[in-house]
Design a protein around this motif. Sequence first.
Motif, short mmCIF file in Angstrom:
data_model
loop_
_atom_site.label_atom_id
_atom_site.label_comp_id
_atom_site.label_asym_id
_atom_site.label_seq_id
_atom_site.Cartn_x
_atom_site.Cartn_y
_atom_site.Cartn_z
N ILE A 29 0.87 -1.19 0.00
CA ILE A 29 0.00 0.00 0.00
C ILE A 29 0.90 1.23 0.00
O ILE A 29 1.76 1.40 0.86
CB ILE A 29 -0.94 0.02 1.21
N THR A 56 -1.74 -1.09 -4.11
CA THR A 56 -2.87 -0.21 -3.79
C THR A 56 -2.35 1.17 -3.40
O THR A 56 -1.38 1.27 -2.63
CB THR A 56 -3.71 -0.79 -2.64
N SER A 58 -3.04 4.53 -1.42
CA SER A 58 -3.87 5.23 -0.43
C SER A 58 -3.65 6.72 -0.69
O SER A 58 -2.64 7.31 -0.29
CB SER A 58 -3.41 4.85 0.99
N LYS A 72 -7.81 6.90 7.10
CA LYS A 72 -7.86 6.43 5.72
C LYS A 72 -6.84 5.32 5.47
O LYS A 72 -7.14 4.30 4.85
CB LYS A 72 -7.62 7.60 4.76
N ASN A 76 -7.63 1.37 4.66
CA ASN A 76 -7.12 0.71 3.45
C ASN A 76 -6.37 -0.58 3.79
O ASN A 76 -6.47 -1.58 3.09
CB ASN A 76 -6.20 1.66 2.67
N LYS A 80 -7.82 -4.25 2.61
CA LYS A 80 -7.04 -5.13 1.74
C LYS A 80 -6.73 -6.46 2.41
O LYS A 80 -6.63 -7.50 1.76
CB LYS A 80 -5.74 -4.43 1.31
#
Length: 508
Positions: A29, A56, A58, A72, A76, A80
Amino acid sequence: MKLAYWMYAGPAHIGTLRIASSFKNVHAIMHAPLGDDYFNVMRSMLERERDFTPVTASIVDRNVLARGSQEKVIDNITRKDKEENPDLIVLTPTCTSSILQEDLENFVTRASMDTKGDVLLADVNHYRYNELQAADRTLHQTVKFYLDKAKKKDELPTDKTEIPSVNIIGISTLGFHNQHDCTELKRLMAELGIAVNEVIPDGASVHNLKNLPRAWFNLVPYRELGMMTAEYLKSEFDMPYVDITPMGVVETARCIRKIQQVINAQGAEVDYEKYINNQTLYVSQAAWFSRSIDCQNLTGKKAVVFGDNTHAVAMTKILAREMGIHVVLAGTYCKYDSDWFREQVSEYCDEVLISEDNAEIGDAIARHEPSAIFGTQMERHVGKRLDIPCGVIAAPIHIQNFPIGYKPFMGYEGTNQIADLVYNSFTLGMEDHLLEIFGGHDTKEVITKGISAGSDLSWDKEATGELGKIPGFVRGKVKRNTEKFARERGFAVITLEVMYAAKESVGA
């Protein structure tokens, strides 16, 4: 402040993402603004892979800047973890998001309470380290994390494998021909009777990292990635490592002899001399080719080498020692490891250049006027402008350097690939000339002004046409000599008269 419009190594987060996405079932992430989330596009475009775990992002936006991104990022991570069921989630900021100075370690600690898989913050200084350094540190951090975890749970194996075995450290996604090199190294180990214990990080499971100490030794083929991990395993578990890159006939043999020494020191009795002799004489075509008339025609020709430490050092040694080619300049952009580079290449070249400035390297190439360049895709662009052929030997690279066909640079098959690359690079200029003679392609109309951005010379139509009549393999040299002549005498425009005067001045 100087604008960096060409970068040899990417920012730190790219190195971290390369490591995370190389492992199986590890999810990364990236805490970043929209402009930094290009890794998935780059990887899917370049790597010849059927499947991979995407990274991913963020996203840091204006709302995050107003209230902070803690919730946030945690959301995330936990989302995930539920969606992907990864063994590990690696969180990394980018240079941009690092400006926020957020306590990401705290985010990871909080998220870990609600995840089934492990969560790790990539501990890398994004202002101090580049892509290669960050990749090295992230791999070391991941290995240490799982070996420490196995120790605490008393799950760390204490025995070695029954037969000699090796961990190959540093094979990564987006590396220069890494997967091809890995296949060749596995084949080499099998022929030496050595079992491959683990290959990390590419295709490895983090659950198997606890088995690393079972190997008899570690092999680190790339100096840029894996040295920190090898040093850690040596200090923590007394594991010897071999860091000789097996590229070229001489260095491949030296690597094998070092492996023999390491294995025999642990109680085995192996002798690889017959294997080395057979491979050198009958499997590798490079030793035969170096004595052929084709290669002898290259003896004494000038070459410039530039790239990362591993490939630039290896290619410099191959050209000078094995093929009799005159290396006028050898350089690297790995400034953080410059002492090692100088030590390795000084006796094989006339000049050493340590730089991250593409324009400086381009000017050095123009000054030396080599017959061929061996460098990155950036030196290939320089070569295009100077009409000098270039063989690409290191990252940064183009999609053409991710071939579907088998093209290792390491081992004895790698020696054949390198011999082809060298020969084809030197003969490319003559091929272009023949194509022009027989109408293979049109002569270039546009004449570049030079490598440095500060060049203020231009060519008029008649001079451009005359230059186009000159054979392709010497056109670049004529152009550079003419521009040097014009610059010394203060001419802003190169005309036919200036061309003829320049020709007379060099006695041509």
